[in-house]
Enzyme design. Sequence first.
Site, PDB file in Angstrom:
ATOM      1  N   HIS A  81       0.837  -1.206   0.000  1.00 15.14           N
ATOM      2  CA  HIS A  81       0.000   0.000   0.000  1.00 15.14           C
ATOM      3  C   HIS A  81       0.872   1.258   0.000  1.00 15.14           C
ATOM      4  O   HIS A  81       0.660   2.179  -0.800  1.00 15.14           O
ATOM      5  CB  HIS A  81      -0.913  -0.026   1.231  1.00 15.14           C
ATOM      6  N   GLU A  82       1.863   1.293   0.896  1.00 17.44           N
ATOM      7  CA  GLU A  82       2.752   2.454   0.977  1.00 17.44           C
ATOM      8  C   GLU A  82       3.645   2.571  -0.252  1.00 17.44           C
ATOM      9  O   GLU A  82       3.968   3.675  -0.695  1.00 17.44           O
ATOM     10  CB  GLU A  82       3.598   2.383   2.250  1.00 17.44           C
ATOM     11  N   HIS A  85       1.855   4.505  -2.853  1.00 22.59           N
ATOM     12  CA  HIS A  85       2.051   5.952  -2.688  1.00 22.59           C
ATOM     13  C   HIS A  85       3.422   6.368  -3.226  1.00 22.59           C
ATOM     14  O   HIS A  85       3.556   7.382  -3.924  1.00 22.59           O
ATOM     15  CB  HIS A  85       1.977   6.327  -1.204  1.00 22.59           C
ATOM     16  N   ASP A 178      -5.481   8.778   3.794  1.00 24.40           N
ATOM     17  CA  ASP A 178      -5.532   8.957   2.339  1.00 24.40           C
ATOM     18  C   ASP A 178      -6.786   9.716   1.908  1.00 24.40           C
ATOM     19  O   ASP A 178      -6.726  10.605   1.052  1.00 24.40           O
ATOM     20  CB  ASP A 178      -5.495   7.591   1.646  1.00 24.40           C
TER      21      ASP A 178
END
Length: 378
Positions: A81-82, A85, A178
């Site tokens: 997930h990170e 980003h 987010d």
Amino acid sequence: MRNYHITTVWGIPIRVNISLLVFLPVLAWLIGSGAQIEFYAGIVGGLAGTELDLVRLQAGTTPWLVGTLAAVGLFVSVTLHELGHAWAAMRYDLEVESITLWILGGLASFKQMPREWNREFWIAVAGPITSVAVGAVCYAGVLALPASATVTLFVVGWLAVTNVLLAVFNMVPAFPMDGGRVLRALLARNRPYASATRIAARIGTAFAVLFAVFGALTFSPLLILLALFIYAAATGESRTVALSDLLDGLTVGDVARPVALTVEADASIEDLVDRMFADRSSEFTVTENGEVIGVVTIEDFRALSKAEREADTVADLMETDLPRMAADSPAFDALVELDTARASAALIEGPDGVHVVTRADFASAMEMRRLVGTSGPF
């Protein structure tokens, strides 16, 4: 708290905070408890189109195995997930300093967040999109696995559900999550960035209060911890953006003041006190052979005992480990460096010699900017 470097991806250090190492066994136990396995077995069975063998999942040490695999898989998912980003940020040539996994999930640290609304929007949504993609891959795995692979089927199915829930939860508009960053990006389309941040931060603090109340009612320490994190991060971000706006366009050389009041390093404390009274100043720049080497303030003096005041010199008292910066450095970056170093002042090196800047100088500059409304240097 301490972080441990575990690997590097795309040149980005991946770190694990000690809070996660402490929490992982607890999380494994929570996931592997009978009620959790029974609840998710029905959902995973529905996804797989088969009925999972509960007796096998709950036999012996299998719950611990299930819980451990699921807990580790969850934080692998958080890492992905990170990285979502980070990938989006790097597409805009932004530097990602690190990714840290901790008790509440993951944090991707950027050297500088973009102020363009479209860039922040796509960087913010990249994480949830990645989680949905990971959930889809796990769902494909559920369909491909045989019904006899009970433990693997359960863990992969649990990760499919959890990744989708992770994406949905992160899109809650509780800044700086987010969803909150997406909200700020959309607000910044037609209003100043600082104003958009203030609105998003207020909504974030409102969600923090709701999370805290719900966490207290349900006896959920993690939810209360999340509420505290959101509240602190939202108010901190709002304050940071406001400071950045007030210092925008200024260099630290614009803020710094020339060295006017100096005292020699070998002067006695008694001489220093006399100078403070005579010049009505509580702060002096310390020089040695004509070179600026530090700063001394009345706070340093107050910390001395009577014996020290009689025996010490200014050199013993002064603060010497001061940051040194170029005069053309952005003022906001200089303020951040000053705070990071926890120094009372910084020495500014410019073409016309060494100047000194303190937090009071930054405060004066920002107050002048606020009152006058000018966008240029003074």
